[in-house]
Design an enzyme around this catalytic site. Sequence first.
Site, PDB file in Angstrom:
ATOM      1  CB  SER A  22      -0.949   0.014   1.206  1.00  0.00           C
ATOM      2  OG  SER A  22      -1.994  -0.898   1.006  1.00  0.00           O
ATOM      3  CE  LYS A  25      -4.446   1.770  -0.497  1.00  0.00           C
ATOM      4  NZ  LYS A  25      -3.845   0.464  -0.186  1.00  0.00           N
ATOM      5  CB  SER A  82      -4.207   1.535   3.969  1.00  0.00           C
ATOM      6  OG  SER A  82      -3.356   1.136   2.921  1.00  0.00           O
ATOM      7  CE  LYS A 192      -1.482   4.063   2.675  1.00  0.00           C
ATOM      8  NZ  LYS A 192      -1.337   3.065   3.740  1.00  0.00           N
TER       9      LYS A 192
END
Length: 350
Positions: A22, A25, A82, A192
């Site tokens: 993730s 992202k 997320s 993140k």
Amino acid sequence: MEASTGTILYEKDPDTPRPPASVTKIMTMLLIFDALEEGKIHLDDTVPVSEHAASMGGSQVFLEVGETQSVDTMLKCISVASANDACVCMAEYICGSEEEFVRQMNQRAKELGMNHTTFINCNGLDADGHETSARDIALMSKELITKYPQIHDYCTIWMENITHTTRKGTSEFGLTNTNKLIRQYEYATGLKTGSTGLAKFCVSATAKKNDIELIAVILGADNSKTRFQDAVTLLNYGFASCQIYKDYSPPKLGKIKIIGGVKENIPCKYKTTFQYLDTNGQNLSAITKHLELKKELHAPIQKGDSVGNLIYKLNGEEIGRIQILAAVSSDKASFWDCLKKLLSFYFHVA
């Protein structure tokens, strides 16, 4: 990486392509903020949920087909929780399809010099060929936090509720930040996390202390605790080993005489604020400045033309310079311009 200059303070195997989970992202959010800046979308726009978006597995906020959420809420879902489903919703909203959005992700990556990156989807679910490197993640993280610092308003949220409104009625859903550093590390500002079976545990961690902003990227950690510990180790090393000099008060600039122009003189300006990153413990108060500025210029002059430099030295050696630019344009004077100027001067004297 130090964020403002892109200087690498420590690296280990930075260019091996790996699945990023993730952490992908970051690029998705970068494209969302690009679209916001360009006016293509707005934070209060309502974004629909398609069947494709609702079908996403992994981390999600359980958006239902036909439901709508604002761009602002979708950003919270992506940044804080997320949410894979919210990523696809935004991809389809901005570009019409996830495929086109992913094409633009790869184009943006190329522009940023992310030479070891190929995106296959917009959320980081494991897919053949979906990979990037630690250096590339640092590059896109730098772009996001320096160009759009408002991202920190989202990725520092610890917990927040969103409201689902569907055919079944209204319900609350709680978002909890996947980045535990927000609570565990006093200088943490984002950014993140990611974890899948292939990628293991990953994080791009940002932190700020005394005007220094750092990015630490960890890929392929064996567990969540290790990725955060290693990120903190890197961040502490960075804060201990570097200091930054930013010149917020450069010498004031006068006007430059223009020969043969419509204007007799023009103002000028600095192109940017000078900053210098030191990793050797030098005495930055000893930095000196030397102004090199042309006294006169021949028309025509275009706004943005280089007219000089401000040079910075430390211990007699140049450590950098910033350009000085023409703040306005000045066309070349025509015969009639000269005549008008002459007549104006004559009648004024008379």
